[in-house]
Design a protein around this motif. Structure first.
Motif, PDB file in Angstrom:
ATOM      1  N   GLN A  68       0.821  -1.211   0.000  1.00 25.70           N
ATOM      2  CA  GLN A  68       0.000   0.000   0.000  1.00 25.70           C
ATOM      3  C   GLN A  68       0.857   1.264   0.000  1.00 25.70           C
ATOM      4  OE1 GLN A  68      -3.543   0.402  -0.167  1.00 25.70           O
ATOM      5  NE2 GLN A  68      -3.076  -1.590  -1.034  1.00 25.70           N
ATOM      6  N   THR A  69       1.907   1.280   0.786  1.00 26.57           N
ATOM      7  CA  THR A  69       2.819   2.424   0.793  1.00 26.57           C
ATOM      8  C   THR A  69       4.239   1.922   0.960  1.00 26.57           C
ATOM      9  OG1 THR A  69       2.724   2.762   3.185  1.00 26.57           O
ATOM     10  CG2 THR A  69       1.170   4.025   1.852  1.00 26.57           C
ATOM     11  N   MET A  70       5.156   2.764   0.520  1.00 29.48           N
ATOM     12  CA  MET A  70       6.582   2.517   0.673  1.00 29.48           C
ATOM     13  C   MET A  70       7.163   3.836   1.167  1.00 29.48           C
ATOM     14  SD  MET A  70       9.208   1.251  -2.273  1.00 29.48           S
ATOM     15  CE  MET A  70       8.199  -0.188  -2.558  1.00 29.48           C
ATOM     16  N   LYS A  71       7.727   3.808   2.381  1.00 25.66           N
ATOM     17  CA  LYS A  71       8.197   5.056   2.986  1.00 25.66           C
ATOM     18  C   LYS A  71       9.609   4.893   3.526  1.00 25.66           C
ATOM     19  CE  LYS A  71       5.075   5.613   6.165  1.00 25.66           C
ATOM     20  NZ  LYS A  71       4.169   6.163   7.173  1.00 25.66           N
ATOM     21  N   ILE A  72      10.274   6.028   3.673  1.00 28.59           N
ATOM     22  CA  ILE A  72      11.559   6.063   4.372  1.00 28.59           C
ATOM     23  C   ILE A  72      11.248   6.437   5.812  1.00 28.59           C
ATOM     24  CG2 ILE A  72      13.769   7.233   4.599  1.00 28.59           C
ATOM     25  CD1 ILE A  72      13.647   7.747   1.561  1.00 28.59           C
ATOM     26  N   GLU A  73      11.710   5.618   6.741  1.00 27.68           N
ATOM     27  CA  GLU A  73      11.499   5.893   8.156  1.00 27.68           C
ATOM     28  C   GLU A  73      12.849   5.914   8.866  1.00 27.68           C
ATOM     29  OE1 GLU A  73       8.679   3.283   9.987  1.00 27.68           O
ATOM     30  OE2 GLU A  73       7.147   3.660   8.477  1.00 27.68           O
ATOM     31  N   THR A  74      12.908   6.706   9.915  1.00 24.41           N
ATOM     32  CA  THR A  74      14.108   6.749  10.747  1.00 24.41           C
ATOM     33  C   THR A  74      13.881   5.853  11.952  1.00 24.41           C
ATOM     34  OG1 THR A  74      14.588   8.985  10.017  1.00 24.41           O
ATOM     35  CG2 THR A  74      15.688   8.243  12.029  1.00 24.41           C
ATOM     36  N   SER A  78      18.911   5.452  12.046  1.00 25.98           N
ATOM     37  CA  SER A  78      19.198   4.998  10.683  1.00 25.98           C
ATOM     38  C   SER A  78      17.952   5.148   9.831  1.00 25.98           C
ATOM     39  CB  SER A  78      19.623   3.528  10.683  1.00 25.98           C
ATOM     40  OG  SER A  78      20.844   3.369  11.331  1.00 25.98           O
ATOM     41  N   ARG A  79      18.145   5.577   8.600  1.00 29.76           N
ATOM     42  CA  ARG A  79      17.031   5.674   7.663  1.00 29.76           C
ATOM     43  C   ARG A  79      16.921   4.369   6.900  1.00 29.76           C
ATOM     44  NH1 ARG A  79      18.051  10.295   3.968  1.00 29.76           N
ATOM     45  NH2 ARG A  79      15.856  10.107   3.460  1.00 29.76           N
ATOM     46  N   THR A  80      15.719   3.840   6.829  1.00 27.95           N
ATOM     47  CA  THR A  80      15.491   2.569   6.145  1.00 27.95           C
ATOM     48  C   THR A  80      14.167   2.619   5.392  1.00 27.95           C
ATOM     49  OG1 THR A  80      15.517   0.171   6.445  1.00 27.95           O
ATOM     50  CG2 THR A  80      14.341   1.440   8.102  1.00 27.95           C
ATOM     51  N   VAL A  81      14.003   1.728   4.441  1.00 30.98           N
ATOM     52  CA  VAL A  81      12.777   1.650   3.654  1.00 30.98           C
ATOM     53  C   VAL A  81      11.815   0.691   4.358  1.00 30.98           C
ATOM     54  CG1 VAL A  81      11.777   1.034   1.424  1.00 30.98           C
ATOM     55  CG2 VAL A  81      14.042   2.101   1.534  1.00 30.98           C
ATOM     56  N   VAL A  82      10.566   1.135   4.496  1.00 29.16           N
ATOM     57  CA  VAL A  82       9.541   0.321   5.152  1.00 29.16           C
ATOM     58  C   VAL A  82       8.357   0.167   4.201  1.00 29.16           C
ATOM     59  CG1 VAL A  82       7.985   0.144   7.132  1.00 29.16           C
ATOM     60  CG2 VAL A  82      10.264   1.124   7.425  1.00 29.16           C
ATOM     61  N   LEU A  83       7.916  -1.091   4.046  1.00 27.66           N
ATOM     62  CA  LEU A  83       6.743  -1.392   3.229  1.00 27.66           C
ATOM     63  C   LEU A  83       5.547  -1.588   4.146  1.00 27.66           C
ATOM     64  CD1 LEU A  83       8.269  -4.181   0.938  1.00 27.66           C
ATOM     65  CD2 LEU A  83       8.306  -1.705   0.584  1.00 27.66           C
ATOM     66  N   THR A  91       6.912  -4.100   6.967  1.00 25.07           N
ATOM     67  CA  THR A  91       8.153  -4.827   6.717  1.00 25.07           C
ATOM     68  C   THR A  91       9.289  -3.843   6.489  1.00 25.07           C
ATOM     69  OG1 THR A  91       6.926  -6.645   5.687  1.00 25.07           O
ATOM     70  CG2 THR A  91       9.278  -6.535   5.234  1.00 25.07           C
ATOM     71  N   GLU A  92      10.298  -3.900   7.355  1.00 27.95           N
ATOM     72  CA  GLU A  92      11.499  -3.087   7.177  1.00 27.95           C
ATOM     73  C   GLU A  92      12.440  -3.832   6.243  1.00 27.95           C
ATOM     74  OE1 GLU A  92      13.427  -2.077  10.856  1.00 27.95           O
ATOM     75  OE2 GLU A  92      11.492  -1.791  11.850  1.00 27.95           O
ATOM     76  N   LEU A  93      12.928  -3.136   5.231  1.00 31.79           N
ATOM     77  CA  LEU A  93      13.894  -3.744   4.325  1.00 31.79           C
ATOM     78  C   LEU A  93      15.298  -3.559   4.912  1.00 31.79           C
ATOM     79  CD1 LEU A  93      12.580  -2.565   0.848  1.00 31.79           C
ATOM     80  CD2 LEU A  93      11.961  -4.602   2.165  1.00 31.79           C
ATOM     81  N   GLY A  94      16.105  -4.583   4.832  1.00 29.22           N
ATOM     82  CA  GLY A  94      17.469  -4.499   5.350  1.00 29.22           C
ATOM     83  C   GLY A  94      18.353  -3.607   4.496  1.00 29.22           C
ATOM     84  N   VAL A  95      17.997  -3.463   3.237  1.00 25.24           N
ATOM     85  CA  VAL A  95      18.701  -2.576   2.320  1.00 25.24           C
ATOM     86  C   VAL A  95      17.669  -1.901   1.448  1.00 25.24           C
ATOM     87  CG1 VAL A  95      20.865  -3.851   2.238  1.00 25.24           C
ATOM     88  CG2 VAL A  95      19.042  -4.461   0.672  1.00 25.24           C
ATOM     89  N   PRO A  96      17.832  -0.738   0.976  1.00 24.93           N
ATOM     90  CA  PRO A  96      18.915   0.162   1.350  1.00 24.93           C
ATOM     91  C   PRO A  96      18.687   0.746   2.750  1.00 24.93           C
ATOM     92  CG  PRO A  96      17.416   1.287  -0.126  1.00 24.93           C
ATOM     93  CD  PRO A  96      16.923  -0.133   0.007  1.00 24.93           C
ATOM     94  N   THR A  97      19.763   1.095   3.388  1.00 22.63           N
ATOM     95  CA  THR A  97      19.706   1.745   4.692  1.00 22.63           C
ATOM     96  C   THR A  97      20.899   2.677   4.811  1.00 22.63           C
ATOM     97  OG1 THR A  97      19.421   1.370   7.056  1.00 22.63           O
ATOM     98  CG2 THR A  97      20.958  -0.065   5.930  1.00 22.63           C
ATOM     99  N   THR A  98      20.753   3.705   5.597  1.00 27.75           N
ATOM    100  CA  THR A  98      21.864   4.622   5.815  1.00 27.75           C
ATOM    101  C   THR A  98      21.746   5.181   7.218  1.00 27.75           C
ATOM    102  OG1 THR A  98      23.097   6.510   4.921  1.00 27.75           O
ATOM    103  CG2 THR A  98      20.698   6.686   4.880  1.00 27.75           C
ATOM    104  N   ARG A 106      24.230   6.767  -1.865  1.00 27.93           N
ATOM    105  CA  ARG A 106      23.261   6.490  -2.932  1.00 27.93           C
ATOM    106  C   ARG A 106      21.926   5.993  -2.380  1.00 27.93           C
ATOM    107  NH1 ARG A 106      25.659   2.302  -6.247  1.00 27.93           N
ATOM    108  NH2 ARG A 106      23.806   2.573  -7.501  1.00 27.93           N
ATOM    109  N   PHE A 107      21.667   6.218  -1.089  1.00 29.97           N
ATOM    110  CA  PHE A 107      20.442   5.725  -0.454  1.00 29.97           C
ATOM    111  C   PHE A 107      19.184   6.204  -1.171  1.00 29.97           C
ATOM    112  CE2 PHE A 107      16.936   6.445   2.524  1.00 29.97           C
ATOM    113  CZ  PHE A 107      16.717   5.146   2.952  1.00 29.97           C
ATOM    114  N   GLU A 108      19.091   7.510  -1.428  1.00 24.72           N
ATOM    115  CA  GLU A 108      17.893   8.072  -2.081  1.00 24.72           C
ATOM    116  C   GLU A 108      17.697   7.472  -3.470  1.00 24.72           C
ATOM    117  OE1 GLU A 108      15.668  10.179  -0.799  1.00 24.72           O
ATOM    118  OE2 GLU A 108      16.714  10.511   1.086  1.00 24.72           O
TER     119      GLU A 108
END
Length: 146
Positions: A68-74, A78-83, A91-98, A106-108
């Motif tokens: 439904q959404t894909m967001k960058i969360e802190t 650490s900033r990570t992609v969350v579905l 679901t937190e993705l293990g990559v990309p993360t910064t 190159r995270f963005e």
């Protein structure tokens, strides 16, 4: 963490004495670093036409149309992609993360790549599920749905 362990162990007056002493703690951190160097390819994501495959200690396949959404969360600095899925699962993705210890310049760009795969492959009939439990999702009042 290894430095903190050593500082606590070596600071006079502290009562911190790990089992096996400093050699055991040092060996633990060396083994952890070696394992991290040997197994990074086992963790990550694979983008396919039908789904995103999340590789953790077990593999999980999430169809693009279920997201439904894909967001960058802190999270913990650490900033990570969350579905966020239609079922409400997050679901937190293990990559990309910064973050502080792992800086990815190159995270963005990597986030935009995953997001582009989602928008391209979720299907022409995909519409946001109005009943989906997506926390913090606020639709912009001027957003248009197609």
């Amino acid at each position: 963490m290894a430095v903190l362990t050593a500082v606590l162990y070596l600071t006079p007056g502290t009562e911190f004495r790990p089992p096996g002493g400093l050699p055991a703690v040092t060996a633990f951190w060396i083994v952890l670093l070696v394992l991290g160097a040997l197994f990074p390819s086992r963790l990550g994501i694979t983008l396919t036409r039908s789904a995103i495959v999340v590789h953790t200690f077990r593999r999980r396949t999430i169809p693009w149309s279920d997201i439904q959404t894909m967001k960058i969360e802190t999270i913990l600095g650490s900033r990570t992609v969350v579905l966020h899925e239609a079922t409400g699962r997050r679901t937190e993705l293990g990559v990309p993360t910064t973050g502080f210890l792992v800086r990815d310049s190159r995270f963005e760009e990597k986030f935009r790549t995953v997001e582009a795969w989602w928008t391209t492959h979720r299907g022409p009939d995909w519409t946001p599920d109005p009943g989906a439990a997506v926390p913090g999702l606020v639709e912009h009042p001027t957003a248009r749905r197609t």
